[in-house]
Design an enzyme around this catalytic site. Sequence first.
Site, short mmCIF file in Angstrom:
data_model
loop_
_atom_site.label_atom_id
_atom_site.label_comp_id
_atom_site.label_asym_id
_atom_site.label_seq_id
_atom_site.Cartn_x
_atom_site.Cartn_y
_atom_site.Cartn_z
CG LEU A 77 50.61 -41.51 117.75
CD1 LEU A 77 50.28 -40.63 116.56
CD2 LEU A 77 49.55 -41.38 118.83
CG HIS A 79 47.75 -50.04 117.63
ND1 HIS A 79 48.01 -49.32 116.50
CD2 HIS A 79 46.49 -49.75 118.01
CE1 HIS A 79 46.93 -48.61 116.19
NE2 HIS A 79 45.99 -48.85 117.09
CG MET A 115 56.17 -48.67 113.54
SD MET A 115 57.35 -47.63 112.62
CE MET A 115 58.24 -46.87 113.97
CD GLU A 116 55.65 -53.56 116.56
OE1 GLU A 116 54.83 -53.04 117.34
OE2 GLU A 116 55.56 -53.42 115.32
CG ASP A 130 76.54 -49.75 125.72
OD1 ASP A 130 77.08 -48.73 126.20
OD2 ASP A 130 76.19 -50.72 126.41
#
Length: 161
Positions: A77, A79, A115-116, A130
């Site tokens: 959700l 954007h 969120m970014e 990794d």
Amino acid sequence: MAQSPLTHFDAAGQAHMVDVGAKPATARVAIAGGTIRMQPATLALIRDGSARKGDVLGIARIAAIMAAKKTAELIPLCHPIPLTHVACDFELDEAEHAVRCTVRAETVGGTGVEMEALTAVQVALLTIYDMCKAADRGMVMGDVRLLEKRGGKSGTWTRGE
């Protein structure tokens, strides 16, 4: 049903993307951080630049920037937003045998960049894992959190630690 205080749910409790179309475009900044803890020898590989796969922190920095740019593809959700700046910094903590990651994301728009910044931190830490897992599969990622956000209707928020 009463209106939910969670903005991603409508009055019927259904998930939806928040309408930010009427919100004014303002400068917005989010800063997030996180940590990956490891064996002392693994931290030495990173510090000395002797990891078999190459420049661990340089590659993790690029991964963080790429992740910030792809956040809307990963979080259902969110954007898609035009990022104006993403910076990723690392600090080696010899005492804790850890790498601390801090990401600053910026935009000018109608929704924030929390969120970014958070996604970028997670992916940077995953990239370190990794690149070093052959030497240390026991690394632990954690403490991922929003440190600060500025802009928008809610103004400035800073984590009080």
